[in-house]
Design a protein around this motif. Structure first.
Motif, mmCIF file in Angstrom:
data_model
loop_
_atom_site.group_PDB
_atom_site.id
_atom_site.type_symbol
_atom_site.label_atom_id
_atom_site.label_comp_id
_atom_site.label_asym_id
_atom_site.label_seq_id
_atom_site.Cartn_x
_atom_site.Cartn_y
_atom_site.Cartn_z
ATOM 1 N N UNK A 1 13.268 4.531 38.629
ATOM 2 C CA UNK A 1 14.404 3.844 39.245
ATOM 3 C C UNK A 1 14.090 3.274 40.613
ATOM 4 N N UNK A 2 12.981 3.630 41.227
ATOM 5 C CA UNK A 2 12.683 3.057 42.535
ATOM 6 C C UNK A 2 11.192 2.918 42.766
ATOM 7 N N UNK A 3 10.405 2.877 41.692
ATOM 8 C CA UNK A 3 8.980 2.635 41.817
ATOM 9 C C UNK A 3 8.693 1.142 41.894
ATOM 10 N N UNK A 4 7.464 0.823 42.272
ATOM 11 C CA UNK A 4 7.030 -0.567 42.352
ATOM 12 C C UNK A 4 5.854 -0.793 41.408
ATOM 13 N N UNK A 5 5.487 -2.056 41.199
ATOM 14 C CA UNK A 5 4.409 -2.385 40.272
ATOM 15 C C UNK A 5 3.129 -1.629 40.596
ATOM 16 N N UNK A 6 2.852 -1.453 41.885
ATOM 17 C CA UNK A 6 1.624 -0.761 42.282
ATOM 18 C C UNK A 6 1.588 0.655 41.719
ATOM 19 N N UNK A 7 2.744 1.278 41.507
ATOM 20 C CA UNK A 7 2.770 2.618 40.930
ATOM 21 C C UNK A 7 2.296 2.614 39.481
ATOM 22 N N UNK A 8 2.555 1.532 38.773
ATOM 23 C CA UNK A 8 2.090 1.436 37.401
ATOM 24 C C UNK A 8 0.582 1.223 37.342
ATOM 25 N N UNK A 9 0.016 0.654 38.396
ATOM 26 C CA UNK A 9 -1.443 0.611 38.485
ATOM 27 C C UNK A 9 -1.964 2.038 38.605
ATOM 28 N N UNK A 10 -1.430 2.794 39.531
ATOM 29 C CA UNK A 10 -1.892 4.167 39.742
ATOM 30 C C UNK A 10 -1.710 5.014 38.499
ATOM 31 N N UNK A 11 -0.594 4.822 37.799
ATOM 32 C CA UNK A 11 -0.258 5.680 36.667
ATOM 33 C C UNK A 11 -0.553 5.036 35.312
ATOM 34 N N UNK A 12 -1.595 4.189 35.249
ATOM 35 C CA UNK A 12 -1.927 3.755 33.901
ATOM 36 C C UNK A 12 -2.844 2.578 33.703
ATOM 37 N N UNK B 1 -9.000 -5.771 29.013
ATOM 38 C CA UNK B 1 -10.365 -5.444 29.422
ATOM 39 C C UNK B 1 -11.262 -6.673 29.510
ATOM 40 N N UNK B 2 -10.993 -7.665 28.661
ATOM 41 C CA UNK B 2 -11.778 -8.896 28.656
ATOM 42 C C UNK B 2 -10.962 -9.990 27.987
ATOM 43 N N UNK B 3 -11.561 -11.166 27.870
ATOM 44 C CA UNK B 3 -10.848 -12.310 27.278
ATOM 45 C C UNK B 3 -11.376 -12.660 25.893
ATOM 46 N N UNK B 4 -11.971 -11.679 25.217
ATOM 47 C CA UNK B 4 -12.576 -11.925 23.908
ATOM 48 C C UNK B 4 -11.546 -12.220 22.823
ATOM 49 N N UNK B 5 -10.307 -11.807 23.037
ATOM 50 C CA UNK B 5 -9.284 -11.988 22.013
ATOM 51 C C UNK B 5 -9.282 -10.905 20.960
ATOM 52 N N UNK B 6 -10.113 -9.877 21.132
ATOM 53 C CA UNK B 6 -10.168 -8.774 20.181
ATOM 54 C C UNK B 6 -8.845 -8.017 20.154
ATOM 55 N N UNK B 7 -8.262 -7.796 18.977
ATOM 56 C CA UNK B 7 -7.012 -7.016 18.917
ATOM 57 C C UNK B 7 -7.241 -5.598 19.431
ATOM 58 N N UNK B 8 -6.420 -5.171 20.364
ATOM 59 C CA UNK B 8 -6.619 -3.874 20.998
ATOM 60 C C UNK B 8 -5.324 -3.064 21.008
ATOM 61 N N UNK B 9 -5.449 -1.740 21.074
ATOM 62 C CA UNK B 9 -4.256 -0.931 21.328
ATOM 63 C C UNK B 9 -3.703 -1.295 22.703
ATOM 64 N N UNK B 10 -2.399 -1.195 22.846
ATOM 65 C CA UNK B 10 -1.722 -1.651 24.064
ATOM 66 C C UNK B 10 -0.683 -0.635 24.488
ATOM 67 N N UNK B 11 -0.606 -0.387 25.784
ATOM 68 C CA UNK B 11 0.404 0.514 26.317
ATOM 69 C C UNK B 11 1.363 -0.273 27.202
ATOM 70 N N UNK B 12 2.641 -0.080 26.967
ATOM 71 C CA UNK B 12 3.694 -0.638 27.821
ATOM 72 C C UNK B 12 4.034 0.429 28.854
#
Length: 468
Positions: free
Chosen positions: A217-228, A201-212
């Motif tokens: 099997x055939x999606x692209x990076x852009x799909x991960x933008x849409x879905x998260x 969200x920003x470059x503050x360095x604040x420890x944040x929750x993170x989602x991987x």
């Protein structure tokens, strides 16, 4: 949305199954393997769900193309508009152009590839500012991905790697114009590092929750933008997007196929994240979209630092995502299997079904991928089929300790019944939620409702990791 807390098939011969009408069934049942597919896929018992007939779950304006495979891909693009990863008018104009020219793999690929090219050029009017260039690049990545999915059935299957690189280039251009720019790195994994994009969200360095965010099997990076990604950032979370084996760069360029031991993929990602000051190591969540609804739970069964897991949908046996006509080909003997494939099945296989099989098997066999790029159908069925079988996780689901949300979808095409199987096998804190046609969220991965999809997932993650 419905929520809850807390033998061999008999029948006709293979040759009989692969005549006349069965070719169409194979196309429907094999489309978009491990990712959103056609509404007529077979169930694990070998029968097609009665509500999944073509048009049954995509009535009226939801039918962009008469062919359900192409229709589903078009719906995915249309749904991505809410995240800025497509434009409704651009998608519908492309749909009209394709239908006007006659729907084929060639017209689909040609139209969406041209749209991607167009968006990387200067827009009409005043010179584009950074925001305009950014979102035009994101939409270009979507449209290149649309073309990539069908390129093996086009007149130029050999352009697959080039088309992938065009989409990847557009994605990287988009990322470079984000504010803040995501951290781009290569995380060690065997002989081939994993490319990652770490959004903050920003470059503050604040420890944040993170989602991987784990792709299918055939999606692209852009799909991960849409879905998260934007859903995470809007809530003050970090989000990690990555290519694993069998995906993106590792498949199309590095030529690394899927592995059944996905914990060996996720563990180095968790190591990398845990070493960062802006990540709360006790609040790392893992999501898996489409076939990654099998991969992510496998990883969480062994990587105990995962604090919460979401399977979208839950999947325990990806092999059952193939229709029974295909599964019956595989025998315990490699030579017998390949003889059946090459002598009995291939001679009867319609071209459209052959093209679908090329697409579905390429993430599991580099020879199959390289042959497909030459316009050829693979001859070794046994090796990729056994690799898909090896993704079965029925024996490890009970090991998962992290709280888990299992999503299901009305009209789920590939893994009907499997989300409940996963839910029932879990021994960890768990929730099951089914998205429905009444919400416009039907079909595998809710292609028309990714915003609702993200709301459900991130509300649950917020409650599970932060509001406790």
């Amino acid at each position: 949305m419905n929520r809850i807390s807390g033998d061999q098939h008999s029948g006709p011969t293979r040759r009989a199954l692969l005549t006349a009408g069965a070719g169409a069934a194979l196309v429907a049942g094999c489309t978009r393997g491990g990712a959103p597919g056609a509404p007529a896929a077979a169930t694990s018992s070998g029968s097609a769900p009665p509500t999944a007939a073509a048009g049954g779950l995509t009535p009226g304006a939801m039918t962009l193309f008469k062919d359900p495979a192409y229709n589903f891909n078009g719906l995915l693009a249309l749904g991505a508009s809410g995240a800025g990863a497509a434009e409704v008018g651009e998608v519908l104009t492309a749909v009209n152009a394709i239908n006007g020219a006659g729907l084929t793999a060639q017209t689909y690929v040609q139209t969406f590839r041209a749209l991607g090219d167009q968006l990387l050029e200067a827009p009409p009017g005043a010179p584009a500012d950074a925001q305009t260039k950014r979102f035009r690049a994101l939409r270009a990545a979507q449209y290149y991905g649309q073309a990539l999915f069908f390129v093996l059935g086009s007149d130029d299957p050999g352009s697959e790697e080039q088309l992938y690189k065009a989409g990847r280039g557009a994605w990287d251009t988009f990322c470079g114009l984000c504010e803040p720019v995501p951290v781009k790195a290569n995380v060690p994994y065997g002989a081939t590092p994993l490319p990652v994009w770490f959004f903050r969200p920003d470059t503050s360095g604040t420890p944040r929750p993170t989602v991987i965010l784990t792709n299918g099997s055939d999606g692209q990076n852009v799909d991960m933008w849409t879905y998260g990604v934007p859903a995470a950032l809007d809530r003050g979370w970090n989000a990690l997007v990555y290519d694993g084996p069998g995906q993106g760069q590792l498949l199309f360029v590095d030529q690394v196929v899927f592995t059944p031991t996905w914990e060996k993929v996720v563990t180095p990602l968790v190591d990398w994240l845990s070493a960062r000051a802006d990540v709360d190591p006790d609040k790392i969540a893992l999501t898996g979209l489409s076939m990654a609804g099998d991969l992510a739970p496998r990883a969480a069964a062994f990587e105990t630092r995962i604090a919460a897991l979401v399977a979208m949908p839950g999947c325990v046996e990806p092999w059952l995502g193939f229709p029974p006509e295909i599964r019956k080909i595989l025998t315990p003997d490699k030579q017998e299997t390949n003889d059946i494939w090459n002598k009995e099945v291939v001679p009867e296989l319609p071209q459209d079904a052959a093209d679908v099989m090329k697409k579905r098997f390429e993430p599991f066999s580099i020879p199959a991928m390289l042959e497909a790029r030459q316009g050829k159908l693979f001859t070794d069925f046994y090796t990729p089929a056994t690799r898909i079988q090896a993704l079965t996780i029925t024996d490890v689901v009970g090991r998962i300790k992290a709280p888990t949300l299992v999503l299901d979808y009305e009209g789920e095409q590939f893994y009907p019944g499997q989300p409940r199987r996963m839910y029932d096998a879990l021994t960890s804190p768990k929730d099951y939620l089914k998205l429905t046609a009444a919400q416009g969220a039907q079909l595998h991965c809710s292609p028309m409702a990714p915003q609702l999809h993200c709301e459900v997932v991130f509300d649950w993650l917020q409650k599970t990791l932060l509001d406790r």
